[in-house]
Design a protein around this motif. Structure first.
Motif, PDB file in Angstrom:
ATOM      1  N   THR A 115      17.596  -9.492  12.337  1.00  0.00           N
ATOM      2  CA  THR A 115      18.027  -8.894  11.082  1.00  0.00           C
ATOM      3  C   THR A 115      16.815  -8.676  10.181  1.00  0.00           C
ATOM      4  O   THR A 115      15.815  -9.382  10.277  1.00  0.00           O
ATOM      5  N   ALA A 116      16.919  -7.685   9.324  1.00  0.00           N
ATOM      6  CA  ALA A 116      15.849  -7.378   8.375  1.00  0.00           C
ATOM      7  C   ALA A 116      16.467  -6.659   7.186  1.00  0.00           C
ATOM      8  O   ALA A 116      17.635  -6.270   7.209  1.00  0.00           O
ATOM      9  N   ASP A 117      15.660  -6.489   6.154  1.00  0.00           N
ATOM     10  CA  ASP A 117      16.132  -5.741   5.002  1.00  0.00           C
ATOM     11  C   ASP A 117      14.987  -4.924   4.425  1.00  0.00           C
ATOM     12  O   ASP A 117      13.853  -5.003   4.883  1.00  0.00           O
ATOM     13  N   GLY A 118      15.322  -4.131   3.445  1.00  0.00           N
ATOM     14  CA  GLY A 118      14.325  -3.307   2.790  1.00  0.00           C
ATOM     15  C   GLY A 118      14.858  -2.815   1.459  1.00  0.00           C
ATOM     16  O   GLY A 118      16.015  -3.066   1.103  1.00  0.00           O
ATOM     17  N   VAL A 119      14.012  -2.099   0.746  1.00  0.00           N
ATOM     18  CA  VAL A 119      14.404  -1.559  -0.545  1.00  0.00           C
ATOM     19  C   VAL A 119      13.744  -0.194  -0.728  1.00  0.00           C
ATOM     20  O   VAL A 119      12.607   0.023  -0.301  1.00  0.00           O
ATOM     21  N   PHE A 120      14.478   0.708  -1.329  1.00  0.00           N
ATOM     22  CA  PHE A 120      13.967   2.031  -1.666  1.00  0.00           C
ATOM     23  C   PHE A 120      13.519   1.996  -3.124  1.00  0.00           C
ATOM     24  O   PHE A 120      14.297   1.632  -4.006  1.00  0.00           O
ATOM     25  N   VAL A 121      12.254   2.340  -3.370  1.00  0.00           N
ATOM     26  CA  VAL A 121      11.696   2.348  -4.720  1.00  0.00           C
ATOM     27  C   VAL A 121      11.029   3.699  -4.947  1.00  0.00           C
ATOM     28  O   VAL A 121      10.083   4.044  -4.223  1.00  0.00           O
ATOM     29  N   ASP A 122      11.530   4.452  -5.902  1.00  0.00           N
ATOM     30  CA  ASP A 122      10.950   5.754  -6.246  1.00  0.00           C
ATOM     31  C   ASP A 122      10.749   6.636  -5.022  1.00  0.00           C
ATOM     32  O   ASP A 122       9.693   7.242  -4.825  1.00  0.00           O
TER      33      ASP A 122
ATOM     34  N   HIS B 137      10.418   0.416   1.445  1.00  0.00           N
ATOM     35  CA  HIS B 137       9.614  -0.781   1.693  1.00  0.00           C
ATOM     36  C   HIS B 137      10.413  -1.654   2.654  1.00  0.00           C
ATOM     37  O   HIS B 137      11.494  -2.126   2.313  1.00  0.00           O
ATOM     38  N   HIS B 138       9.879  -1.835   3.868  1.00  0.00           N
ATOM     39  CA  HIS B 138      10.610  -2.541   4.921  1.00  0.00           C
ATOM     40  C   HIS B 138       9.634  -3.335   5.789  1.00  0.00           C
ATOM     41  O   HIS B 138       8.682  -2.769   6.322  1.00  0.00           O
ATOM     42  N   ALA B 139       9.866  -4.634   5.898  1.00  0.00           N
ATOM     43  CA  ALA B 139       9.098  -5.517   6.784  1.00  0.00           C
ATOM     44  C   ALA B 139       7.589  -5.380   6.589  1.00  0.00           C
ATOM     45  O   ALA B 139       6.832  -5.308   7.547  1.00  0.00           O
ATOM     46  N   GLY B 140       7.149  -5.307   5.353  1.00  0.00           N
ATOM     47  CA  GLY B 140       5.733  -5.195   5.053  1.00  0.00           C
ATOM     48  C   GLY B 140       5.161  -3.799   5.220  1.00  0.00           C
ATOM     49  O   GLY B 140       3.968  -3.585   5.050  1.00  0.00           O
ATOM     50  N   MET B 141       6.008  -2.846   5.562  1.00  0.00           N
ATOM     51  CA  MET B 141       5.573  -1.456   5.745  1.00  0.00           C
ATOM     52  C   MET B 141       6.048  -0.598   4.578  1.00  0.00           C
ATOM     53  O   MET B 141       7.048  -0.910   3.935  1.00  0.00           O
ATOM     54  N   ILE B 142       5.332   0.493   4.358  1.00  0.00           N
ATOM     55  CA  ILE B 142       5.735   1.494   3.379  1.00  0.00           C
ATOM     56  C   ILE B 142       5.979   2.781   4.151  1.00  0.00           C
ATOM     57  O   ILE B 142       5.086   3.280   4.843  1.00  0.00           O
ATOM     58  N   LEU B 143       7.207   3.284   4.045  1.00  0.00           N
ATOM     59  CA  LEU B 143       7.584   4.495   4.761  1.00  0.00           C
ATOM     60  C   LEU B 143       7.989   5.578   3.776  1.00  0.00           C
ATOM     61  O   LEU B 143       8.685   5.309   2.794  1.00  0.00           O
ATOM     62  N   HIS B 144       7.557   6.785   4.071  1.00  0.00           N
ATOM     63  CA  HIS B 144       7.868   7.936   3.232  1.00  0.00           C
ATOM     64  C   HIS B 144       8.825   8.862   3.969  1.00  0.00           C
ATOM     65  O   HIS B 144       8.792   8.956   5.196  1.00  0.00           O
TER      66      HIS B 144
END
Length: 85
Positions: free
Chosen positions: A60-67, A71-78
């Motif tokens: 399991t994992a989580d993330g958040v969308f900011v602007d 931001h997921h598992a230490g990564m930044i995805l566009h």
């Protein structure tokens, strides 16, 4: 809002293109890493700007969308607008 019409559905990638994370409209995700397609697969749920993942292997994992950035598992995805791989 249903997942099918959610604005976060689509392809998300790291700046170097190594990780390609596709949020599918059926509530599933498919993540590729480098030349390894479908390295991780599972289901996801979005609540507000938060996303929760359940990998088919039980991880399991989580993330958040900011602007507009995931931001997921230490990564930044566009967002990749063309949706391709």
């Amino acid at each position: 809002m249903s997942v099918e019409s959610h604005p976060y559905v689509g392809m998300w990638v790291t700046a170097d293109g190594y990780v390609r994370h596709e949020l599918l409209p059926d509530g599933r995700y498919d993540e590729a890493r480098g030349d390894r397609e479908s390295a991780y697969r599972g289901r996801y749920e979005i609540s507000g700007d938060r996303i929760q993942y359940w990998d088919d292997t039980g991880f399991t994992a989580d993330g958040v969308f900011v602007d507009g950035v995931l931001h997921h598992a230490g990564m930044i995805l566009h967002r990749r607008e063309d949706g391709g791989r």
